[in-house]
Design an enzyme around this catalytic site. Sequence first.
Site, PDB file in Angstrom:
ATOM      1  N   ASP A 193      -5.164   2.316  11.208  1.00 27.99           N
ATOM      2  CA  ASP A 193      -4.841   2.173   9.782  1.00 27.99           C
ATOM      3  C   ASP A 193      -3.933   3.354   9.432  1.00 27.99           C
ATOM      4  O   ASP A 193      -4.394   4.475   9.264  1.00 27.99           O
ATOM      5  CB  ASP A 193      -6.159   2.204   8.986  1.00 27.99           C
ATOM      6  CG  ASP A 193      -5.933   2.133   7.479  1.00 27.99           C
ATOM      7  OD1 ASP A 193      -4.780   2.323   7.031  1.00 27.99           O
ATOM      8  OD2 ASP A 193      -6.916   1.904   6.752  1.00 27.99           O
TER       9      ASP A 193
ATOM     10  N   THR B   2      -0.896   0.002   4.033  1.00 27.30           N
ATOM     11  CA  THR B   2      -0.430  -0.387   2.708  1.00 27.30           C
ATOM     12  C   THR B   2       1.074  -0.138   2.700  1.00 27.30           C
ATOM     13  O   THR B   2       1.613   0.525   3.589  1.00 27.30           O
ATOM     14  CB  THR B   2      -1.079   0.465   1.600  1.00 27.30           C
ATOM     15  OG1 THR B   2      -0.952   1.840   1.965  1.00 27.30           O
ATOM     16  CG2 THR B   2      -2.532   0.115   1.390  1.00 27.30           C
TER      17      THR B   2
ATOM     18  N   LYS C 120       2.366   3.702  -0.275  1.00 29.74           N
ATOM     19  CA  LYS C 120       2.078   5.141  -0.235  1.00 29.74           C
ATOM     20  C   LYS C 120       3.353   5.871   0.214  1.00 29.74           C
ATOM     21  O   LYS C 120       4.369   5.750  -0.457  1.00 29.74           O
ATOM     22  CB  LYS C 120       0.871   5.398   0.671  1.00 29.74           C
ATOM     23  CG  LYS C 120      -0.424   4.747   0.137  1.00 29.74           C
ATOM     24  CD  LYS C 120      -1.634   5.153   0.926  1.00 29.74           C
ATOM     25  CE  LYS C 120      -2.930   4.659   0.316  1.00 29.74           C
ATOM     26  NZ  LYS C 120      -3.318   3.309   0.736  1.00 29.74           N
TER      27      LYS C 120
ATOM     28  N   ARG D 235       2.957  -2.304  -4.292  1.00 31.18           N
ATOM     29  CA  ARG D 235       1.556  -2.368  -3.852  1.00 31.18           C
ATOM     30  C   ARG D 235       1.368  -3.596  -2.990  1.00 31.18           C
ATOM     31  O   ARG D 235       1.501  -4.732  -3.462  1.00 31.18           O
ATOM     32  CB  ARG D 235       0.621  -2.474  -5.054  1.00 31.18           C
ATOM     33  CG  ARG D 235       0.649  -1.287  -5.969  1.00 31.18           C
ATOM     34  CD  ARG D 235      -0.547  -1.296  -6.862  1.00 31.18           C
ATOM     35  NE  ARG D 235      -1.642  -0.637  -6.202  1.00 31.18           N
ATOM     36  CZ  ARG D 235      -1.805   0.688  -6.163  1.00 31.18           C
ATOM     37  NH1 ARG D 235      -0.944   1.484  -6.745  1.00 31.18           N
ATOM     38  NH2 ARG D 235      -2.831   1.215  -5.544  1.00 31.18           N
TER      39      ARG D 235
HETATM   40  N1  DSN Z   1      -7.097   4.618  -2.450  1.00 36.70           N
HETATM   41  C1  DSN Z   1      -6.388   5.050  -1.283  1.00 36.70           C
HETATM   42  C2  DSN Z   1      -6.225   6.520  -1.235  1.00 36.70           C
HETATM   43  O1  DSN Z   1      -6.076   7.101  -2.286  1.00 36.70           O
HETATM   44  O2  DSN Z   1      -6.221   7.111  -0.182  1.00 36.70           O
HETATM   45  C3  DSN Z   1      -6.994   4.537  -0.018  1.00 36.70           C
HETATM   46  O3  DSN Z   1      -7.077   3.161  -0.081  1.00 36.70           O
END
Ligand code: DSN
Length: 414
Positions: free
Chosen positions: A197, A223, A226, A232
């Site tokens: 991941d 994801t 980030k 998203r």
């Molecule tokens: N919510 C994410 C984070 O802030 O790392 C992980 O899914």
Amino acid sequence: MEHVRITDPEIAELVVQEIERQRDKIRLIPSENYVSSAVLEVSGSVLTNKYSEGYSKKRYYEGQQFIDQIETLAVNRAKALFGAEAANVQPYSGSPANLAVYFAFAKPGDTIMGLALDHGGHLTHGWGVSITGAYYNPVRYELRPDTHLIDYDMVRDQAKKHRPKIIMAGATAYPRIIDWNIFAEVANEIDAILCVDMAHIAGLVAGGVHPSPIPVADVVTTTTHKSLRGPRGGMILMKKKHRKAINKAVFPGLQGGPHNHTTAGIAVALKEAATEEFIVYAHNIVANAKHLADKLNEKGFKLVSGGTDNHLVLIDVSPKNITGKVYAKALDTAGIVCNYNTVPFDPRPPFDPSGIRIGTPAMTSRGMGKSEMEKLADWMDQVAGNVANEAELNRIAAEVKELCKSFPAPGIPA
Ligand code: DSN
């Protein structure tokens, strides 16, 4: 906001306030970023009106002339950027991407193994309150108590003892480079699926500042919003031999129609991430995090593992005689946004832990560099000594806002 201002002024006003918040504050939550105007445009487009269950050329609804092309572009760009044999760009986010991997390779009750949440793992790596902890039999590995680095001996010992079907590598609060090769060796030894991941570090992998897990992992989930700086969403990259199982697990196994507006946003973000400019961005994320960590160290902050190799710094604030929650709330008042976080072997509970977690992807997107990291360390130090001093926190917030004016955020009007 011209249309929503008429239809729903209440929501319009709240969105405007959120725009201003993102514009005027220093955003240090390491999983957040600013997407480009191009990504915002397609994310808010009419693609949201279309249903497309299935995959390109094999859909259950007609009218896919353009959606098929968009999804194919996204898939091809994902494969090219990361050097992956196959890609699925439909997962709604990181948690559904991980669920699809479990659904593809394990049955309820099977053993899975991941980094413990309170040592930096994610809920979906088998934590008890998550469906992944409730439907499977989770075993954990941890960090070493002396170095706060992943205990690779424990990874091997736990794997040999419990023989998990799936080994999950990757983290949400780990400031160091992860050695994917050790995980791959262990997975091979027990014939497990290795899933990495890489949600937090996808942008760093794309930019060449973190080793890529793609050559050694069976599947890699991420994801897209980030450090990769997309909308998203989620993606699964994989070896060709796993494509059928993963695609089936995503649809019809887990999801209905893909979010086509997001798929287009992912395609645009992947094109942006394939540029020279993005490589420089990724290097700057890490350079900023390291510089900020050095400055915080000089000011007597206690950093988990002593510093960082990536985009993230985890700070144990207990030596400052404050809790992570008190500190995070004071920082927010001072215009610096982070999240409170447990630190390894934290004696305090997750809702009021000993640490905070910060990261540099968002502020690096605004073009901040070394001297801004120095200012930031100064402010963070001042806040730590003034958590209940409203006037001082407001003074810092005004200075933060002034600095932010010189660094326009992508996608946000100045
Ligand atoms: N919510 C994410 C984070 O802030 O790392 C992980 O899914």
